[in-house]
Design an enzyme around this catalytic site. Structure first.
Site, PDB file in Angstrom:
ATOM      1  N   ASN A   1      50.368 -11.719  88.564  1.00 21.45           N
ATOM      2  CA  ASN A   1      49.212 -10.878  88.870  1.00 21.45           C
ATOM      3  C   ASN A   1      48.236 -11.020  87.704  1.00 21.45           C
ATOM      4  O   ASN A   1      48.426 -10.414  86.663  1.00 21.45           O
ATOM      5  CB  ASN A   1      49.684  -9.420  89.023  1.00 21.45           C
TER       6      ASN A   1
ATOM      7  N   LYS B   1      45.293 -10.012  87.456  1.00 22.10           N
ATOM      8  CA  LYS B   1      44.351  -8.882  87.323  1.00 22.10           C
ATOM      9  C   LYS B   1      42.938  -9.435  87.133  1.00 22.10           C
ATOM     10  O   LYS B   1      42.616 -10.473  87.686  1.00 22.10           O
ATOM     11  CB  LYS B   1      44.804  -7.955  86.196  1.00 22.10           C
TER      12      LYS B   1
ATOM     13  N   HIS C   1      48.837  -1.718  94.238  1.00 16.80           N
ATOM     14  CA  HIS C   1      49.150  -1.759  92.803  1.00 16.80           C
ATOM     15  C   HIS C   1      48.753  -0.427  92.158  1.00 16.80           C
ATOM     16  O   HIS C   1      47.758   0.184  92.559  1.00 16.80           O
ATOM     17  CB  HIS C   1      48.407  -2.925  92.145  1.00 16.80           C
TER      18      HIS C   1
ATOM     19  N   GLU D   1      47.210   0.237  89.572  1.00 19.06           N
ATOM     20  CA  GLU D   1      45.812   0.297  89.091  1.00 19.06           C
ATOM     21  C   GLU D   1      44.862   0.572  90.251  1.00 19.06           C
ATOM     22  O   GLU D   1      43.841   1.238  90.083  1.00 19.06           O
ATOM     23  CB  GLU D   1      45.460  -1.004  88.354  1.00 19.06           C
TER      24      GLU D   1
ATOM     25  N   GLU E   1      57.211  -0.955  90.218  1.00 26.48           N
ATOM     26  CA  GLU E   1      56.556  -1.049  88.920  1.00 26.48           C
ATOM     27  C   GLU E   1      56.376   0.349  88.341  1.00 26.48           C
ATOM     28  O   GLU E   1      55.434   1.052  88.702  1.00 26.48           O
ATOM     29  CB  GLU E   1      55.176  -1.698  89.065  1.00 26.48           C
TER      30      GLU E   1
ATOM     31  N   GLY F   1      51.927  -3.108  81.250  1.00 31.09           N
ATOM     32  CA  GLY F   1      51.015  -3.468  80.163  1.00 31.09           C
ATOM     33  C   GLY F   1      51.257  -2.701  78.872  1.00 31.09           C
ATOM     34  O   GLY F   1      50.433  -2.730  77.962  1.00 31.09           O
TER      35      GLY F   1
ATOM     36  N   SER G   1      55.845  -5.106  82.075  1.00 27.04           N
ATOM     37  CA  SER G   1      56.209  -5.744  80.800  1.00 27.04           C
ATOM     38  C   SER G   1      57.407  -6.681  80.920  1.00 27.04           C
ATOM     39  O   SER G   1      58.210  -6.799  79.990  1.00 27.04           O
ATOM     40  CB  SER G   1      56.447  -4.692  79.713  1.00 27.04           C
TER      41      SER G   1
HETATM   42  P1  PGA Z   1      52.549  -6.317  83.002  1.00 25.86           P
HETATM   43  O1  PGA Z   1      51.865  -5.978  84.433  1.00 25.86           O
HETATM   44  O2  PGA Z   1      53.524  -7.425  83.238  1.00 25.86           O
HETATM   45  O3  PGA Z   1      51.390  -6.744  82.146  1.00 25.86           O
HETATM   46  O4  PGA Z   1      53.186  -5.064  82.527  1.00 25.86           O
HETATM   47  C1  PGA Z   1      52.624  -5.969  85.601  1.00 25.86           C
HETATM   48  C2  PGA Z   1      51.755  -5.567  86.768  1.00 25.86           C
HETATM   49  O5  PGA Z   1      50.909  -4.667  86.603  1.00 25.86           O
HETATM   50  O6  PGA Z   1      51.888  -6.105  87.878  1.00 25.86           O
END
Ligand code: PGA
Length: 256
Positions: free
Chosen positions: A11, A13, A97, A99, A169, A175, A215
């Site tokens: 992803n 983003k 997601h 976000e 998640e 993140g 992460s």
């Molecule tokens: P990350 O993001 O691996 O940077 O924690 C995962 C995601 O939001 O899909």
């Protein structure tokens, strides 16, 4: 027992120009584009789909969008529909997601419409669920995830359910560098598998891939991927660089 093929999905983003994305995809293709032990998916921003599609053409690497509208087309300024993703050779789409849920106000009901629209258009949803830190600390993780799964997958038929990829998640792990422990992750993955069994029957639930996200990186992936109900990863930060992303694919391929 059914052997579920692992999935490693990147992803990106809101990162990478079309040119930078093409370079990344070419590097991924060179390293793991021929293997078929793991389903590898890259999800660039919309503007990068076309150049990514060209760069992965002829390989086993698959393409996904990061979002879409539930309508196919129409007066929805700033949105894009499933047929537009399909026209650029996308086979997957990330939906719900955290976000999107937190910054763009996406509700379970809206996400459900998107899931149904994706399936109607032969796109595989990568359907995301997960609790916030406050929800985990309040002891409501399983309840939150249950509501998200039940509402998000409402109306999905038993026939199409195995097409859905679920991504668990935990919001507090995205993140942040804070990864869920393998026990925390497996607990929720097992719980989701149980829910899917209730919703769609056991044989169907056994076919659904449930990814962990938050992460995940080469250092912690082998242990997470070895858990019984963890069928891959949805990768943010570590998907922006070919080396770490390829290492994750290799880690997934190594799990027996
Ligand atoms: P990350 O993001 O691996 O940077 O924690 C995962 C995601 O939001 O899909």
């Amino acid at each position: 027992m059914i052997l579920r093929k692992k999935v490693i999905a990147g992803n990106w983003k809101m990162n990478k120009t079309p040119a930078d994305g093409a370079v990344l995809v070419r590097d991924i293709v060179a390293a793991v584009g021929k293997q078929s032990d793991v389903d590898v998916v890259v999800c660039p921003p919309f503007t990068g789909l076309e150049s990514a599609a060209k760069a992965l053409d002829g390989s086993n690497v698959k393409l996904g969008g990061q979002n879409m509208h539930f309508e196919a087309n129409g007066a929805f300024t700033g949105e894009i529909g499933a047929p537009m993703l399909r026209a650029l050779f996308a086979t997957h789409v990330i939906l719900g997601h955290s976000e999107r849920r937190s910054y763009f106000g996406e509700t379970d009901e809206l996400i459900n419409k998107k899931v149904l629209a994706a399936l109607k258009n032969q796109l595989r949803p990568i359907f995301c669920v997960g609790e916030t830190l406050a929800e985990r600390e309040a002891g409501s993780t399983l309840k939150v995830v249950q509501t998200q799964v039940e509402r998000g997958l409402e109306g999905v038929s038993k026939d199409l359910a195995p097409t859905v990829i679920v991504a668990y998640e935990p919001v507090w792990a995205i993140g942040t560098g804070k990864v869920a422990t393998t026990a925390q992750a497996q607990e929720v993955h097992g719980f989701i598998r149980g829910l899917l069994t209730k919703l769609f029957t056991e044989p169907v639930a056994q076919k659904v891939r449930i990814l962990y996200g938050g992460s995940m990186k080469p250092a912690n992936a082998p242990e997470l991927l070895a858990q019984k109900d963890i069928d891959g990863g949805l990768i943010g930060g570590a998907s922006l660089e070919a080396r770490s992303f390829v290492e994750l694919v290799t880690a997934a391929a190594a799990v027996k």
